[in-house]
Design a protein around this motif. Structure first.
Motif, PDB file in Angstrom:
ATOM      1  N   UNK A   5       0.862  -1.179   0.000  1.00 13.87           N
ATOM      2  CA  UNK A   5       0.000   0.000   0.000  1.00 13.87           C
ATOM      3  C   UNK A   5       0.900   1.231   0.000  1.00 13.87           C
ATOM      4  N   UNK A   6       0.846   2.019  -1.081  1.00 14.45           N
ATOM      5  CA  UNK A   6       1.749   3.158  -1.229  1.00 14.45           C
ATOM      6  C   UNK A   6       1.519   4.237  -0.180  1.00 14.45           C
ATOM      7  N   UNK A   7       0.301   4.339   0.336  1.00 11.37           N
ATOM      8  CA  UNK A   7      -0.004   5.378   1.321  1.00 11.37           C
ATOM      9  C   UNK A   7       0.393   4.971   2.743  1.00 11.37           C
ATOM     10  N   UNK A   8       0.082   3.745   3.112  1.00 14.82           N
ATOM     11  CA  UNK A   8       0.356   3.311   4.484  1.00 14.82           C
ATOM     12  C   UNK A   8       1.702   2.620   4.640  1.00 14.82           C
ATOM     13  N   UNK A   9       2.248   2.136   3.515  1.00 17.51           N
ATOM     14  CA  UNK A   9       3.505   1.404   3.587  1.00 17.51           C
ATOM     15  C   UNK A   9       3.352  -0.009   4.096  1.00 17.51           C
ATOM     16  N   UNK A  10       2.121  -0.504   4.145  1.00 15.40           N
ATOM     17  CA  UNK A  10       1.870  -1.847   4.648  1.00 15.40           C
ATOM     18  C   UNK A  10       1.817  -2.863   3.513  1.00 15.40           C
ATOM     19  N   UNK A  11       2.193  -4.087   3.849  1.00 11.03           N
ATOM     20  CA  UNK A  11       2.131  -5.176   2.885  1.00 11.03           C
ATOM     21  C   UNK A  11       0.688  -5.553   2.594  1.00 11.03           C
ATOM     22  N   UNK A  12       0.449  -5.981   1.350  1.00  4.92           N
ATOM     23  CA  UNK A  12      -0.866  -6.466   0.949  1.00  4.92           C
ATOM     24  C   UNK A  12      -0.724  -7.931   0.547  1.00  4.92           C
ATOM     25  N   UNK A  13      -1.368  -8.800   1.274  1.00  5.77           N
ATOM     26  CA  UNK A  13      -1.342 -10.219   0.947  1.00  5.77           C
ATOM     27  C   UNK A  13       0.014 -10.850   1.147  1.00  5.77           C
ATOM     28  N   UNK A  14       0.123 -12.075   0.639  1.00  3.15           N
ATOM     29  CA  UNK A  14       1.361 -12.835   0.745  1.00  3.15           C
ATOM     30  C   UNK A  14       2.217 -12.631  -0.499  1.00  3.15           C
ATOM     31  N   UNK A  15       3.541 -12.744  -0.364  1.00  4.52           N
ATOM     32  CA  UNK A  15       4.408 -12.567  -1.536  1.00  4.52           C
ATOM     33  C   UNK A  15       4.260 -13.713  -2.523  1.00  4.52           C
ATOM     34  N   UNK A  16       4.486 -13.412  -3.801  1.00  6.93           N
ATOM     35  CA  UNK A  16       4.511 -14.441  -4.847  1.00  6.93           C
ATOM     36  C   UNK A  16       5.975 -14.738  -5.135  1.00  6.93           C
ATOM     37  N   UNK A  17       6.391 -15.980  -4.936  1.00  2.00           N
ATOM     38  CA  UNK A  17       7.802 -16.346  -5.046  1.00  2.00           C
ATOM     39  C   UNK A  17       8.145 -16.859  -6.436  1.00  2.00           C
ATOM     40  N   UNK A  18       9.292 -16.392  -6.952  1.00  5.44           N
ATOM     41  CA  UNK A  18       9.811 -16.833  -8.242  1.00  5.44           C
ATOM     42  C   UNK A  18      11.208 -17.411  -8.036  1.00  5.44           C
ATOM     43  N   UNK A  19      11.670 -18.170  -9.008  1.00  6.94           N
ATOM     44  CA  UNK A  19      12.953 -18.853  -8.879  1.00  6.94           C
ATOM     45  C   UNK A  19      14.129 -18.059  -9.426  1.00  6.94           C
ATOM     46  N   UNK A  20      13.876 -16.923 -10.086  1.00  3.75           N
ATOM     47  CA  UNK A  20      14.969 -16.128 -10.652  1.00  3.75           C
ATOM     48  C   UNK A  20      14.523 -14.678 -10.765  1.00  3.75           C
ATOM     49  N   UNK A  21      15.385 -13.835 -11.324  1.00  7.14           N
ATOM     50  CA  UNK A  21      15.061 -12.421 -11.490  1.00  7.14           C
ATOM     51  C   UNK A  21      13.803 -12.270 -12.330  1.00  7.14           C
ATOM     52  N   UNK A  22      13.009 -11.258 -11.996  1.00  4.06           N
ATOM     53  CA  UNK A  22      11.710 -11.107 -12.640  1.00  4.06           C
ATOM     54  C   UNK A  22      11.573  -9.767 -13.359  1.00  4.06           C
ATOM     55  N   UNK A  23      10.578  -9.731 -14.236  1.00  7.62           N
ATOM     56  CA  UNK A  23      10.065  -8.498 -14.822  1.00  7.62           C
ATOM     57  C   UNK A  23       8.597  -8.421 -14.427  1.00  7.62           C
ATOM     58  N   UNK A  24       8.167  -7.271 -13.928  1.00  7.33           N
ATOM     59  CA  UNK A  24       6.771  -7.140 -13.500  1.00  7.33           C
ATOM     60  C   UNK A  24       6.207  -5.801 -13.963  1.00  7.33           C
ATOM     61  N   UNK A  25       4.924  -5.782 -14.321  1.00  8.02           N
ATOM     62  CA  UNK A  25       4.295  -4.531 -14.743  1.00  8.02           C
ATOM     63  C   UNK A  25       2.791  -4.582 -14.485  1.00  8.02           C
TER      64      UNK A  25
END
Length: 199
Positions: A5-25
């Motif tokens: 959450x960009x305003x509160x700085x709190x995490x949302x949900x659980x992380x999604x784990x990957x096995x190597x470097x990622x690209x996200x958009x």
């Protein structure tokens, strides 16, 4: 991948784990996140995976997709409903695929190239720049070329833009009327602007 959450700085949900470097958009609506990563890098059987996440909860949506080769470029279409993926298949070959952001299903192949790889998509998701070599020339004489293709018709919309040195990359201008390419040779770097309407 962790959603915050960009305003509160709190995490949302659980992380999604990957096995190597990622690209996200994010897509334009912010309701989908595309997460992409390569597996078996350095192996002849290298492949690229793509998982769509919910942009609100950060949790996986639908099935993970996998494609041979390494991911070269990716972009959501302007309406946010379709994700475009450009793959380097090795040996100079490449492929452009698409998947729907809101519905499950296999990747759809839009274009395949024997001697070029997709480098960048325009903002509307209609055009792609490929980087490659002219197949009719000998290996010693092949100049690097860039070309723009229409993803709807599968046909080139420009002549080959030839370069004397190896191409390092290319991008579209925001309005899609020009592309910029840049090449490198030893310590020398050059950039070029091409007008898609006249060149």
């Amino acid at each position: 991948v962790q959603l915050w959450n960009a305003e509160s700085g709190e995490k949302i949900g659980e992380p999604f784990n990957c096995t190597s470097s990622i690209t996200a958009s994010f897509n334009s609506d912010g309701d989908r996140i595309a997460v992409m990563w390569d597996v078996n890098v350095g192996d002849p059987k290298v492949s690229s995976r793509c998982q769509m996440l919910d942009g609100v909860t950060g949790q996986p949506i639908d099935d993970l997709t996998e494609h041979a080769g390494t991911l070269r470029s990716s972009s959501f279409a302007k309406n946010g409903n379709r994700l475009l993926l450009g793959y380097d298949l090795g040996n100079g070959a490449g492929e452009v695929c698409a998947r729907e952001a809101s519905a499950s299903g296999p990747l759809q192949t839009l274009l395949s190239f024997k001697d070029a790889v997709p480098e960048a998509f325009d903002a509307t998701g209609v055009m792609v720049i490929t980087l490659g070599q002219e197949s009719q020339r000998s290996d010693e004489e092949k100049p690097r070329i860039a070309r723009v293709w229409n993803l709807r018709t599968g046909k080139p919309i420009t002549k080959p833009f030839k370069h004397d040195q190896d191409l390092a990359g290319a991008v579209f201008s925001p309005d899609g009327d020009h592309i910029a390419t840049y090449s490198t040779y030893s310590t020398k770097e050059q950039a070029f602007i091409w007008n898609l309407g006249t060149d």
